[in-house]
Scaffold this active site. Structure first.
Site, PDB file in Angstrom:
ATOM      1  N   ALA A  31       0.809  -1.224   0.000  1.00  0.00           N
ATOM      2  CA  ALA A  31       0.000   0.000   0.000  1.00  0.00           C
ATOM      3  C   ALA A  31       0.838   1.268   0.000  1.00  0.00           C
ATOM      4  O   ALA A  31       0.435   2.282  -0.577  1.00  0.00           O
ATOM      5  CB  ALA A  31      -0.931  -0.005   1.216  1.00  0.00           C
TER       6      ALA A  31
ATOM      7  N   HIS B 176      -3.902  -9.475  -5.493  1.00  0.00           N
ATOM      8  CA  HIS B 176      -5.258  -9.161  -5.044  1.00  0.00           C
ATOM      9  C   HIS B 176      -6.150  -8.657  -6.173  1.00  0.00           C
ATOM     10  O   HIS B 176      -7.220  -8.103  -5.920  1.00  0.00           O
ATOM     11  CB  HIS B 176      -5.202  -8.134  -3.906  1.00  0.00           C
ATOM     12  CG  HIS B 176      -4.487  -8.649  -2.705  1.00  0.00           C
ATOM     13  ND1 HIS B 176      -3.919  -7.819  -1.749  1.00  0.00           N
ATOM     14  CD2 HIS B 176      -4.237  -9.915  -2.281  1.00  0.00           C
ATOM     15  CE1 HIS B 176      -3.351  -8.557  -0.803  1.00  0.00           C
ATOM     16  NE2 HIS B 176      -3.529  -9.819  -1.114  1.00  0.00           N
TER      17      HIS B 176
ATOM     18  N   CYS C 133     -23.949  -8.070 -16.857  1.00  0.00           N
ATOM     19  CA  CYS C 133     -23.376  -8.692 -18.045  1.00  0.00           C
ATOM     20  C   CYS C 133     -24.499  -8.985 -19.047  1.00  0.00           C
ATOM     21  O   CYS C 133     -25.688  -8.977 -18.713  1.00  0.00           O
ATOM     22  CB  CYS C 133     -22.682  -9.991 -17.619  1.00  0.00           C
ATOM     23  SG  CYS C 133     -21.993 -10.973 -18.966  1.00  0.00           S
TER      24      CYS C 133
END
Length: 235
Positions: free
Chosen positions: A18, A114, A141
């Site tokens: 981060a 991630h 979708c």
């Protein structure tokens, strides 16, 4: 010392957390004052359960996150790493970040542990879309399934391909450089140890001390990552 390690290593791997993203202005998840999980309960907005049972709040949270990423861009440190890849000074990047800034800066061999906010996909059929579709209000979708960002949610396993790439790269590393990670999240924090077990030198650059500092050959605290990389880039 570090200049010699970089110049002589035949396989250098960079691991970013981060702290790499916050230097671009992005908020992190766990900081005491501005961390996202200080403001939101992750089980309500960023979990598989939230996607299934609380979809409106889930979409609202991630739409704001995708928008937030669009407001920022890679910093000089990202650019240096991309240039180093071109020059074969580093050979891969393992990242815990989901902003896609490494690729935007020009890095190619990146294991996104991630996932990424730059793409969304259908929870039902898996079809992939650009995150721009998500921002335009397209949350379904063509098959009727819900679109969700291609990030790892709470309650999900890490994606297999990036994890396997990260394991292989950590095992091959002669030099393993951690940039901006507290190394507190498992299983990602095992990769520096895997590198050490296979004989790599370990360098940790982070604002705060980490639990793995005792294993490191060099630790740098209280420095901006971009500044440190700029210094190393002069070697």
């Amino acid at each position: 010392m570090i200049s010699d390690w970089i110049q002589t290593s035949t396989h250098t791997v960079v691991f970013t957390g981060a702290g790499m993203s916050t230097e671009s202005g992005l908020p992190d998840f766990r900081s005491a004052n501005q961390g996202l999980w200080q403001q939101k309960d992750p089980s309500r907005v960023a979990s598989v359960q939230a996607l299934n049972d609380n979809v409106e709040e889930f979409i609202d949270f991630y739409r704001k996150r995708v928008l937030g990423v669009k407001e920022y861009e890679p910093h000089a440190g990202h650019q240096i790493l991309a240039e180093w890849e071109k020059r074969s000074r580093i050979h891969s990047i393992i990242t815990q970040n989901v902003d896609g800034f490494h690729q935007q800066a020009g890095s190619h061999k990146v294991a996104e542990l991630h996932g990424t906010l730059q793409k969304v996909h259908c929870q039902a059929c898996g079809m992939s879309y650009s995150s721009e579709d998500f921002l335009d209000g397209s949350y379904h979708c063509s098959c009727g399934g819900i679109l969700r960002p291609s990030v790892v949610l709470f309650g999900e396993m890490l994606p297999e391909a990036p994890f396997e790439m990260a394991f292989a790269e950590a095992s091959r590393a002669e030099l393993f450089i951690v940039l901006g990670s507290s190394l507190s999240v498992t299983p990602a924090n095992q990769f520096p140890l895997i590198a050490k077990e296979h004989g790599a030198k370990l360098v940790i650059v982070n604002q705060e001390p980490t639990a793995l500092d005792a294993y490191a050959d060099l630790v740098i605290n209280n420095r901006q990552i971009g500044d440190v990389l700029a210094e190393w880039n002069r070697f």
